[in-house]
Design a protein around this motif. Structure first.
Motif, short mmCIF file in Angstrom:
data_model
loop_
_atom_site.label_atom_id
_atom_site.label_comp_id
_atom_site.label_asym_id
_atom_site.label_seq_id
_atom_site.Cartn_x
_atom_site.Cartn_y
_atom_site.Cartn_z
N LEU A 28 3.84 7.55 -0.59
CA LEU A 28 4.28 6.08 -0.87
C LEU A 28 2.92 4.99 -0.81
O LEU A 28 2.91 4.03 -1.51
CB LEU A 28 5.42 5.46 0.18
N ARG A 29 2.15 5.39 0.05
CA ARG A 29 1.01 4.55 0.31
C ARG A 29 0.17 4.73 -0.76
O ARG A 29 -0.54 3.61 -1.44
CB ARG A 29 0.24 4.72 1.54
N ILE A 30 -0.10 5.69 -1.24
CA ILE A 30 -0.89 6.19 -2.55
C ILE A 30 -0.24 5.42 -3.83
O ILE A 30 -0.98 4.82 -4.50
CB ILE A 30 -1.34 7.57 -2.62
N PHE A 31 0.87 5.64 -3.89
CA PHE A 31 1.72 5.05 -4.96
C PHE A 31 1.59 3.43 -5.40
O PHE A 31 1.11 3.02 -6.04
CB PHE A 31 3.13 5.50 -5.18
N GLY A 32 1.69 2.89 -3.92
CA GLY A 32 1.52 1.44 -3.77
C GLY A 32 0.18 0.98 -4.28
O GLY A 32 0.09 -0.03 -4.94
N LEU A 33 -0.73 1.61 -3.56
CA LEU A 33 -2.16 1.19 -4.06
C LEU A 33 -2.36 1.58 -5.67
O LEU A 33 -2.86 0.62 -6.16
CB LEU A 33 -3.17 2.16 -3.24
N ILE A 34 -2.05 2.67 -6.00
CA ILE A 34 -2.12 2.75 -7.56
C ILE A 34 -1.58 1.74 -8.25
O ILE A 34 -1.89 1.13 -9.26
CB ILE A 34 -1.42 3.93 -8.02
N PHE A 35 -0.18 1.27 -8.01
CA PHE A 35 0.38 0.33 -8.80
C PHE A 35 -0.16 -0.93 -8.61
O PHE A 35 -0.05 -1.80 -9.52
CB PHE A 35 2.03 0.22 -8.31
N THR A 36 -0.87 -1.36 -7.38
CA THR A 36 -1.54 -2.47 -6.88
C THR A 36 -2.80 -2.73 -7.91
O THR A 36 -2.92 -3.63 -8.68
CB THR A 36 -2.03 -2.58 -5.53
N VAL A 37 -3.43 -1.63 -7.92
CA VAL A 37 -4.58 -1.58 -8.79
C VAL A 37 -4.37 -1.90 -10.47
O VAL A 37 -5.00 -2.44 -11.10
CB VAL A 37 -5.52 -0.40 -8.72
N ILE A 38 -3.17 -0.91 -10.67
CA ILE A 38 -2.69 -1.37 -12.18
C ILE A 38 -2.42 -2.59 -12.40
O ILE A 38 -2.73 -3.14 -13.39
CB ILE A 38 -1.60 -0.10 -12.32
N GLY A 39 -1.44 -3.22 -11.65
CA GLY A 39 -1.02 -4.52 -11.93
C GLY A 39 -2.15 -5.67 -12.01
O GLY A 39 -2.36 -6.59 -12.67
N PHE A 40 -3.13 -5.12 -10.97
CA PHE A 40 -4.57 -6.27 -10.91
C PHE A 40 -5.19 -6.20 -12.13
O PHE A 40 -5.56 -7.07 -12.75
CB PHE A 40 -5.24 -5.87 -9.72
N LEU A 41 -5.43 -4.92 -12.76
CA LEU A 41 -6.18 -4.45 -13.93
C LEU A 41 -5.11 -5.32 -15.15
O LEU A 41 -6.10 -5.85 -15.97
CB LEU A 41 -6.45 -3.21 -14.27
N ILE A 42 -4.02 -5.36 -15.11
CA ILE A 42 -3.46 -5.87 -16.35
C ILE A 42 -3.41 -7.33 -16.27
O ILE A 42 -3.77 -8.15 -17.02
CB ILE A 42 -1.88 -5.63 -16.04
N ILE A 43 -3.55 -7.96 -14.91
CA ILE A 43 -3.48 -9.30 -14.66
C ILE A 43 -5.22 -9.83 -15.28
O ILE A 43 -5.16 -10.83 -16.00
CB ILE A 43 -3.36 -9.79 -13.08
N TRP A 44 -6.04 -9.14 -14.76
CA TRP A 44 -7.28 -9.49 -14.85
C TRP A 44 -7.81 -9.41 -16.48
O TRP A 44 -8.30 -10.30 -17.18
CB TRP A 44 -8.35 -8.46 -14.31
N TYR A 45 -7.21 -8.26 -17.19
CA TYR A 45 -7.28 -8.32 -18.48
C TYR A 45 -6.82 -9.40 -19.48
O TYR A 45 -7.17 -10.03 -20.45
CB TYR A 45 -6.63 -6.94 -19.05
#
Length: 64
Positions: free
Chosen positions: A41-58
């Motif tokens: 769950l922690r790994i999934f959470g970190l992956i989704f956090t990074v994806i979300g950050f990249l979407i917002i940044w883009y």
């Protein structure tokens, strides 16, 4: 700050609509999550956090 509040409202709206339309599926998903190890769950959470950050940044970078 205004965008953060809008994003939070959108999150609540989407979660609410999913619970209203698919209550039995939501219960099944939540029971499945209970059986997943905390590390996964922690790994999934970190992956989704990074994806979300990249979407917002883009989107912020390319907003003209």
């Amino acid at each position: 700050m205004r965008e953060l509040i809008i994003a939070f409202g959108l999150l609540l709206f989407i979660e609410g609509i999913l619970c209203a339309l698919f209550p039995s599926k939501i219960k099944t998903i939540l029971e499945t999550i209970k059986s997943i190890k905390e590390g996964q769950l922690r790994i999934f959470g970190l992956i989704f956090t990074v994806i979300g950050f990249l979407i917002i940044w883009y989107m912020k970078k390319n907003a003209a």
